[in-house]
Motif scaffolding. Sequence first.
Motif, mmCIF file in Angstrom:
data_model
loop_
_atom_site.group_PDB
_atom_site.id
_atom_site.type_symbol
_atom_site.label_atom_id
_atom_site.label_comp_id
_atom_site.label_asym_id
_atom_site.label_seq_id
_atom_site.Cartn_x
_atom_site.Cartn_y
_atom_site.Cartn_z
ATOM 1 N N VAL A 56 0.850 -1.187 0.000
ATOM 2 C CA VAL A 56 0.000 0.000 0.000
ATOM 3 C C VAL A 56 0.883 1.234 0.000
ATOM 4 O O VAL A 56 1.838 1.316 0.762
ATOM 5 C CB VAL A 56 -0.913 -0.002 1.244
ATOM 6 C CG1 VAL A 56 -1.693 1.278 1.321
ATOM 7 C CG2 VAL A 56 -1.840 -1.188 1.213
ATOM 8 N N VAL A 57 0.581 2.177 -0.901
ATOM 9 C CA VAL A 57 1.300 3.441 -0.939
ATOM 10 C C VAL A 57 0.303 4.558 -0.668
ATOM 11 O O VAL A 57 -0.768 4.587 -1.259
ATOM 12 C CB VAL A 57 1.977 3.668 -2.318
ATOM 13 C CG1 VAL A 57 2.703 4.990 -2.332
ATOM 14 C CG2 VAL A 57 2.920 2.541 -2.631
ATOM 15 N N SER A 58 0.648 5.445 0.250
ATOM 16 C CA SER A 58 -0.219 6.574 0.558
ATOM 17 C C SER A 58 0.493 7.865 0.176
ATOM 18 O O SER A 58 1.700 7.981 0.351
ATOM 19 C CB SER A 58 -0.543 6.593 2.045
ATOM 20 O OG SER A 58 -1.197 7.797 2.361
ATOM 21 N N ASP A 59 -0.287 8.824 -0.347
ATOM 22 C CA ASP A 59 0.305 10.135 -0.625
ATOM 23 C C ASP A 59 -0.156 11.141 0.425
ATOM 24 O O ASP A 59 -0.069 12.342 0.202
ATOM 25 C CB ASP A 59 -0.041 10.596 -2.038
ATOM 26 C CG ASP A 59 -1.529 10.777 -2.242
ATOM 27 O OD1 ASP A 59 -2.312 10.227 -1.429
ATOM 28 O OD2 ASP A 59 -1.936 11.459 -3.199
ATOM 29 N N GLY A 60 -0.655 10.669 1.543
ATOM 30 C CA GLY A 60 -1.030 11.553 2.635
ATOM 31 C C GLY A 60 -2.460 12.049 2.570
ATOM 32 O O GLY A 60 -2.847 12.928 3.327
ATOM 33 N N THR A 61 -3.287 11.498 1.669
ATOM 34 C CA THR A 61 -4.678 11.933 1.555
ATOM 35 C C THR A 61 -5.612 10.858 2.118
ATOM 36 O O THR A 61 -5.168 9.899 2.728
ATOM 37 C CB THR A 61 -5.045 12.189 0.080
ATOM 38 O OG1 THR A 61 -4.873 10.964 -0.626
ATOM 39 C CG2 THR A 61 -4.181 13.257 -0.525
ATOM 40 N N ASN A 62 -6.912 11.052 1.895
ATOM 41 C CA ASN A 62 -7.875 10.090 2.429
ATOM 42 C C ASN A 62 -8.163 8.954 1.463
ATOM 43 O O ASN A 62 -9.082 8.183 1.668
ATOM 44 C CB ASN A 62 -9.179 10.807 2.819
ATOM 45 C CG ASN A 62 -9.846 11.473 1.634
ATOM 46 O OD1 ASN A 62 -9.246 11.579 0.564
ATOM 47 N ND2 ASN A 62 -11.069 11.918 1.810
#
Lengths: 393, 181
Positions: free
Chosen positions: A341-347
């Motif tokens: 899982v990669v998150s870009d800091g959003t929801n």
Amino acid sequence: MPDIRTETMTVNMGPQHPSTHGVLRLVLELDGETVRSCAPTIGYLHTGIEKTAEQKKWQQVIPLVERMDYLSAQSNSMAFCLSVEKLLGLQVPERVTTIRVLIAELQRINSHLVWLGTHGMEVGAVSVMLYCFRERELLLNINEMLAGFRLFPSYMRVGGLREDLPRGFHAAVTAFLDRFGPKLDEYEDLLTQNNIYQKRTQGVGVISKDDALAYGLVGPIARAAGVDYDVRKYFPYLGYESYDFAVPTRPDGDVYARYQVRVAEMRESMKICRQALKRIAPTGAYAVDDPRITPPPKDRVYTEMEALIQHFLVYSQGFTVPRGEVYVPVEGPRGEQGYYVVSDGTNRPWRVKSRAPSLLACQALERLIVGGLIADVIAVIGSIDVVMGDVDR
Amino acid sequence: MDASALIAVLQDAAPGAQFEAAPSIDLQTTMYVSADALAGVARTLRDRGDLAYTFLADITAVDFWPTEPRFELVYILVSPANRLRLRLKVRLNAEPARVATVSGIWPAANWLEREVWDMFGIVFDGHPDPRRLLMPEDWDGYPLRKDYPVQIRKTPVSSEALQVTAEEFRQSVERDRLTRT
């Protein structure tokens, strides 16, 4: 004697073949009854779940991932939740962890029962299928009791569980475990010493220890070839190091060994279930106490303004997850499973990638089938336990 | 083994390669390697006795469009003998998005690389069977790229496949971008 003209014949097995477990197509080149080459064609069930997940909020991804590998729905959602929780840095309560262990092991039994039933039927032992589905029904009842949904309960949530355990849960699981041990002996009576079954499975679809690892076939297939790799033992998660269980292995690497390993795994899962059940209090914490992630209980939503606002925030905006990447491997019924899982800091997630054990099993089919007889193809496809939803995603 | 120790070991085996340790929150050693050195490094990782990454769990890619370098290839490796895990990453520019295949080193990579080609359009040089894996072979575009629209709103004509003009395609991309918060 005049020369007999021989030529190979190309046959399509599938995509609409009842024993290919979904829509798998094999293009086989046959020389008499011997398979000379095999080319699996997949993608018929491709639904773009990974692309869809990028458009959903974090909690909304859970029902999607459950529908990938539909026989181990709760293992999928648990693996996804563990990954997201790691990104969030959440410490879930001990009780939740234990309940997850219990559910994951029940799911393993559930998946292996479907496998045993369908595999038995394919090699001619139809009664096994009826028996296995009878016991599986009890597990589906437990799912229904937990979450109101039998196949895809969506009971796991980021931060814990959707709600507390229902009344009577312990009794239902105990009743199942008490009943299941003798039933497992019954299945073994039908197959283990059955001469016809042994003749159809022993020495068929053999893979060596090194090849199994090189082809990425972890899980029961590798353990039937003598590799003792099990994520629960090698890289423990959910406190698996505190449970007493063995990892069954067999040296032969054939279809019969895979059968033995999976039956032995069901017995080990029962052991884990009993240990976990003892540790679970009937009521208690079922999610992290974090207002950003866990929605408030319904009675507070109806009576308090703050709870109502919090409820709206959780369900309309979701929560943001810090920038970063994570992969938490778990041992699913088909081997190492996990979500990168990669998150870009959003929801919403930036990327969700499922590590699909069935995809690699399907890739290795060519290795297992070529050189064997066409009649063994069915036994081999059954033995690697592919779920086409997991292959195509 | 943490990333800096592993890099020291690998640097000896592959003098020309560039490595970079990356932060990791899930206790899996994470590092970048330059694309031209990938095949050599992969072979060292598999063959050295004190590393023995014999099990390739997964290959995937992430698209960071519109920034450059656009793609990150991710190799998830496991060493069952030494109980180690490694996430090996390769940064790739949009042009040219190509890297050497590792399917000769781990046979498992064959389909995994085909899937990455299918979904992201990253070329694997020397791949024995470079076809699409999941999508039909005549499919246009690479669905998991970020500049590929999620859905095209158009009524399909029942007798023929959905035809989309380049203009409609761009509008869908733009709409996806705006609705993403």
